[in-house]
Design a protein around this motif. Structure first.
Motif, PDB file in Angstrom:
ATOM      1  N   LYS B   6      -8.430  -1.597 -51.932  1.00 50.67           N
ATOM      2  CA  LYS B   6      -9.097  -0.289 -52.024  1.00 50.67           C
ATOM      3  C   LYS B   6      -8.054   0.763 -52.381  1.00 50.67           C
ATOM      4  O   LYS B   6      -6.949   0.759 -51.838  1.00 50.67           O
ATOM      5  N   PHE B   8      -7.247   4.994 -52.862  1.00 48.32           N
ATOM      6  CA  PHE B   8      -7.729   6.311 -52.437  1.00 48.32           C
ATOM      7  C   PHE B   8      -6.894   7.424 -53.070  1.00 48.32           C
ATOM      8  O   PHE B   8      -5.791   7.182 -53.555  1.00 48.32           O
ATOM      9  N   GLY B   9      -7.423   8.631 -52.974  1.00 42.67           N
ATOM     10  CA  GLY B   9      -6.710   9.840 -53.393  1.00 42.67           C
ATOM     11  C   GLY B   9      -6.109   9.715 -54.784  1.00 42.67           C
ATOM     12  O   GLY B   9      -6.771   9.275 -55.734  1.00 42.67           O
ATOM     13  N   SER B  50      -2.511  -0.697 -45.852  1.00 40.95           N
ATOM     14  CA  SER B  50      -3.198  -1.031 -44.604  1.00 40.95           C
ATOM     15  C   SER B  50      -3.927  -2.360 -44.765  1.00 40.95           C
ATOM     16  O   SER B  50      -4.425  -2.681 -45.838  1.00 40.95           O
ATOM     17  N   LYS B  53      -7.551  -1.876 -41.674  1.00 41.97           N
ATOM     18  CA  LYS B  53      -7.500  -0.493 -41.171  1.00 41.97           C
ATOM     19  C   LYS B  53      -6.255  -0.194 -40.339  1.00 41.97           C
ATOM     20  O   LYS B  53      -6.198   0.820 -39.651  1.00 41.97           O
ATOM     21  N   LYS B  54      -5.254  -1.079 -40.405  1.00 37.25           N
ATOM     22  CA  LYS B  54      -3.992  -0.820 -39.693  1.00 37.25           C
ATOM     23  C   LYS B  54      -2.860  -0.774 -40.707  1.00 37.25           C
ATOM     24  O   LYS B  54      -2.767  -1.663 -41.560  1.00 37.25           O
ATOM     25  N   VAL B  55      -2.013   0.243 -40.578  1.00 33.94           N
ATOM     26  CA  VAL B  55      -0.879   0.346 -41.491  1.00 33.94           C
ATOM     27  C   VAL B  55       0.097  -0.799 -41.216  1.00 33.94           C
ATOM     28  O   VAL B  55       0.424  -1.091 -40.067  1.00 33.94           O
ATOM     29  N   GLU B  67      -9.170  -6.718 -45.233  1.00 25.70           N
ATOM     30  CA  GLU B  67      -9.514  -5.494 -45.975  1.00 25.70           C
ATOM     31  C   GLU B  67      -8.199  -4.760 -46.273  1.00 25.70           C
ATOM     32  O   GLU B  67      -7.557  -4.255 -45.362  1.00 25.70           O
ATOM     33  N   ALA B  69      -5.885  -1.875 -48.268  1.00 35.87           N
ATOM     34  CA  ALA B  69      -5.991  -0.572 -48.928  1.00 35.87           C
ATOM     35  C   ALA B  69      -4.607  -0.006 -49.187  1.00 35.87           C
ATOM     36  O   ALA B  69      -3.674  -0.246 -48.427  1.00 35.87           O
ATOM     37  N   LEU B  71      -2.675   3.515 -49.444  1.00 34.58           N
ATOM     38  CA  LEU B  71      -2.929   4.868 -48.939  1.00 34.58           C
ATOM     39  C   LEU B  71      -1.834   5.834 -49.385  1.00 34.58           C
ATOM     40  O   LEU B  71      -0.720   5.776 -48.875  1.00 34.58           O
ATOM     41  N   PRO B  72      -2.131   6.740 -50.301  1.00 37.12           N
ATOM     42  CA  PRO B  72      -1.144   7.762 -50.674  1.00 37.12           C
ATOM     43  C   PRO B  72      -0.901   8.713 -49.489  1.00 37.12           C
ATOM     44  O   PRO B  72      -1.624   8.632 -48.484  1.00 37.12           O
ATOM     45  N   PRO B  73       0.112   9.597 -49.572  1.00 35.43           N
ATOM     46  CA  PRO B  73       0.410  10.478 -48.433  1.00 35.43           C
ATOM     47  C   PRO B  73      -0.817  11.270 -47.957  1.00 35.43           C
ATOM     48  O   PRO B  73      -1.586  11.769 -48.774  1.00 35.43           O
ATOM     49  N   PHE B  74      -0.940  11.356 -46.636  1.00 35.65           N
ATOM     50  CA  PHE B  74      -2.118  12.014 -46.053  1.00 35.65           C
ATOM     51  C   PHE B  74      -2.010  13.538 -46.165  1.00 35.65           C
ATOM     52  O   PHE B  74      -0.906  14.092 -46.217  1.00 35.65           O
ATOM     53  N   GLY B  76      -4.626  15.619 -44.376  1.00 37.08           N
ATOM     54  CA  GLY B  76      -5.670  16.182 -43.519  1.00 37.08           C
ATOM     55  C   GLY B  76      -5.146  17.321 -42.666  1.00 37.08           C
ATOM     56  O   GLY B  76      -3.935  17.513 -42.550  1.00 37.08           O
TER      57      GLY B  76
END
Lengths: 163, 77
Positions: B6, B8-9, B50, B53-55, B67, B69, B71-74, B76
């Motif tokens: 997956k 993202f971003g 990840s 769902k765990k890094v 699963e 993924a 993940l680019p820098p967060f 939020g």
């Protein structure tokens, strides 16, 4: 028999409430000031609370070179974000003597000047509320998979990164 | 072994899609090596990986049902 039935019903309602709570962190678009004041009002019934601490994140109209930020478009990996929010919640309750806490984050477009992040912590005394609120805000920033596209006034964009 | 990664971003924007199909990646190391070979531009990207769902920071074995993924820098908060 009637008592048992009532018990089952209450149990089912509790499960429903838990499920509802889990999916309520993300709010589409900005967080309305009315939503924040309603959240405060809901705590009137809990007379144990002596201190609330609230953190509000607002989208800044940053100037980057010749570009001016008009809005941020937030996106997430929702399934992982939910796990992270749950872990942060568990860690906050284990670490601090707090009575309740709520986290809300926007998803989608939030214009400069609007609220995108709302953390609300309640405790008996102020220090616990302050410390827990800071902990939760910092944890959300570093560990929850949320991305933000800073959209400029000319519609170009860059990807925001938390420092 | 067919798997999906997956995106993202900024990564999903860069690839123009939110899922990359990969095969024969039995651990994180092979997955990275294969994808870096196929998409050299990925080498310049900063991202975490990840699994379920765990890094994951070190190499680990992958199973078809994992699963995965990128993940680019967060950003939020």
């Amino acid at each position: 028999m009637v008592g048992h039935w009532n018990g089952l019903k209450i149990f089912q309602i509790r499960i429903k409430m838990k499920e509802k709570k889990k999916s309520k962190v993300f709010i589409l678009g900005p967080i309305a000031p009315n939503f924040i004041s309603d959240s405060i009002a809901k705590h009137i019934s809990n007379k144990e609370i002596g201190a609330h601490d609230i953190f509000l994140g607002q989208v800044r109209k940053d100037v980057l070179g010749n570009n001016i930020v008009q809005a941020i478009e937030y996106s997430t990996y929702e399934e992982m974000a939910e796990v992270k929010f749950y872990e942060i919640r568990e860690a906050a309750f284990a670490k601090f003597e707090i009575i309740c806490m709520h986290i809300y984050h926007s998803i989608g477009i939030v214009n400069a000047g609007e609220i995108c992040f709302f953390v609300f912590v309640s405790a008996k005394h102020r220090n616990m509320a302050f410390e827990a609120c800071r902990f939760i805000v910092d944890q959300v920033k570093v560990s929850v998979p949320i991305w933000g596209k800073e959209i400029f006034e000319d519609k170009n964009f860059i990807w925001k990164e938390n420092i | 072994m067919d798997m999906e990664v997956k995106l993202f971003g900024s990564l999903s924007e860069m690839f123009g899609k939110s899922i990359l199909k990969v095969n024969d990646c039995y651990d994180i190391k092979t997955l990275k090596e294969n994808l870096f070979m196929e998409y050299p531009e990925l080498k310049n990207c900063v991202f975490l990986i990840s699994v379920d769902k765990k890094v994951v920071l070190n190499n680990q074995k992958l199973e078809a049902e994992n699963e995965i993924a990128f993940l680019p820098p967060f950003a939020g908060g």
